[in-house]
Design an enzyme around this catalytic site. Structure first.
Site: not given
Ligand code: PBG
Length: 324
Positions: A130, A195, A217, A233, A248, A274, A313
Site C-alpha cells: 500500500c 483497519k 501488511r 487511530e 474494518k 470480502s 457486497y
Molecule cells: C486496499 C483495500 C483492501 C480492502 C479494501 N481496500 C485490501 C487490503 O487491505 O488488503 C479489503 C476489502 C475486502 O476484503 O472486502 N488496501
C-alpha cells in the site's frame, strides 16, 4: 407452579408487534456498494471467490450503478484494476487512470449517485503493498505525497468522497491539506480509521489483484488483538480532518464499532469485507445455512453495533429483500 410476573414473550407474539418494538433498522440508505473497474469494453468477469461480484469495464459498471441507485442505495465505492502495475503505482494518480475514467462516466450518467473512491496504492503497485518500498520496507512519509495526489486526481475527476485505506500515518492530514489547496475543501474524507491486518481480506485480493508479492501488511495495518489502539487511530484521523470514520473488518470487530460509536460523534462506517461475504455464500451453497437469513442477521448486527453505514457486497441483494 411458578408464574413469571413479567413475560417478555407478550411483545413477541406477532410480526406486527415485533415491528413496533424493534430497536434497530436496516435500510438501503445504510449501504455503500463496492465495485471493481477494469480496462476494456463489455467486460464482466465474475470473481470466483465472491459469487455475484465482478470485475467490470466502465460501460457495464455504469449499468450496475444505475441498478444500484434504482434499488435505493445512495453510494458506491470504486476499486481500480490498472492496465500496468509499477513500483510506484503510477496509474493510481494518473488523470487517465481507470478509476478516474469510471468516475467521469458514472457522474455524467447519474449525478445524484454518491461516488466514493478507495485511495490506496496496493492495486497499482507491482509489489502489491500500500506504499512505496525502499530496502524492503514500506516508506510512510514518501507514500503520503502519492496518496494525496491520488485523492486530488479522484476529486478532479468528480469523486464525491475519498476513502484512504492504506493505513500510513498522517495520510488523512496530507490528503485534507492537498484537497484544500486544490479547491476541494468540500470533498469529505471517509477514513479507514481502524483497519486491521485481517485474513478476511483474502477474496478481495483476488478481486482487486492486490496480493502483496512479499511479506504481509502487518507493519501498517492494525494488530487484531488491539482495542485501545483503535481509539487512538480514530482520534488521530479525526484530528487530521476525517469526516466519517470506518472500522474494518466488521464482523469480528463489532466491539470496536460499538466503542467508536460511543466515543466519537462522527458518522461511523463499517466494512463487511470480502471474506465475511464469501463465507455466507459458501455456507449457503453447501446448504449448511440459509444465506438470505444469515446475511440479514449479519447486516443488522453491524447496525446494532453502531454503524451508520455499511460497505457491503450484499448491498443489492439485501436492498431487494428489504424493498420486498
Ligand atoms: C486496499 C483495500 C483492501 C480492502 C479494501 N481496500 C485490501 C487490503 O487491505 O488488503 C479489503 C476489502 C475486502 O476484503 O472486502 N488496501
Amino acid at each position: 407452579m411458578y408464574e413469571p410476573l413479567y413475560r417478555p414473550r407478550r411483545l413477541r407474539s406477532s410480526e406486527t408487534v415485533r415491528r413496533m418494538v424493534r430497536e434497530t433498522t436496516l435500510s438501503p440508505d445504510n449501504f455503500i456498494y463496492p465495485l471493481f473497474v477494469t480496462h476494456g469494453r463489455n467486460v464482466k468477469k465474475e470473481i470466483s471467490s465472491m459469487p455475484g461480484n465482478y470485475q467490470q469495464s466502465v460501460d457495464n459498471l455504469v449499468k450496475d450503478c444505475e441498478e444500484t441507485f434504482r434499488l435505493g442505495i445512495p453510494a458506491v465505492i470504486l476499486f481500480g484494476i490498472p492496465e500496468h502495475k509499477d513500483e510506484v503505482g503510477s496509474e493510481a494518480y494518473s488523470d487517465e487512470g481507470i478509476v478516474q475514467h469510471a468516475i467521469k462516466a458514472i457522474k455524467h450518467k447519474m449525478p445524484d449517485l454518491v461516488v466514493i473512491t478507495d485511495v490506496c496504492l496496493c492495486e497499482y503497485t507491482s509489489h502489491g503493498h500500500c506504499g512505496i518500498i525502499k530496502h524492503g520496507v514500506v516508506q510512510n512519509d514518501e507514500t503520503l505525497d502519492l496518496l494525496a495526489r491520488e485523492a486530488v486526481s479522484h476529486a478532479k475527476a468528480g469523486a464525491d468522497m475519498v476513502a484512504p485505506s492504506d493505513m500510513m500515518d498522517g495520510r488523512v492530514g496530507a490528503i485534507r491539506e492537498a484537497l484544500d489547496q486544490t479547491g476541494f475543501s468540500q470533498t469529505p474524507i471517509m477514513a479507514y480509521a481502524a483497519k486491521y491486518a485481517s485474513g478476511f481480506y483474502g477474496p478481495f485480493r483476488e478481486a482487486a489483484e492486490s496480493t502483496p508479492q512479499f511479506g504481509d501488511r502487518r507493519s501498517y495495518q492494525m494488530d487484531p488483538p488491539n482495542r485501545r489502539e483503535a481509539i487512538r487511530e480514530v482520534t488521530l484521523d479525526i484530528e487530521e480532518g476525517a469526516d466519517i470514520v470506518m472500522v474494518k473488518p466488521a464482523l469480528s470487530y463489532l466491539d470496536i464499532i460499538r466503542e467508536v460509536k460511543d466515543n466519537f460523534n462522527l458518522p461511523v462506517a463499517a466494512y463487511n469485507v470480502s471474506g465475511e461475504y464469501s463465507m455466507v455464500k459458501a455456507g449457503a451453497k453447501l446448504g449448511w445455512i440459509d444465506g438470505d437469513r444469515v446475511m440479514m442477521e449479519i447486516l443488522m448486527s453491524i447496525r446494532r453495533a453502531g454503524a451508520d453505514m455499511i460497505l457491503t457486497y450484499h448491498a443489492k441483494e439485501a436492498a431487494r429483500l428489504i424493498n420486498g
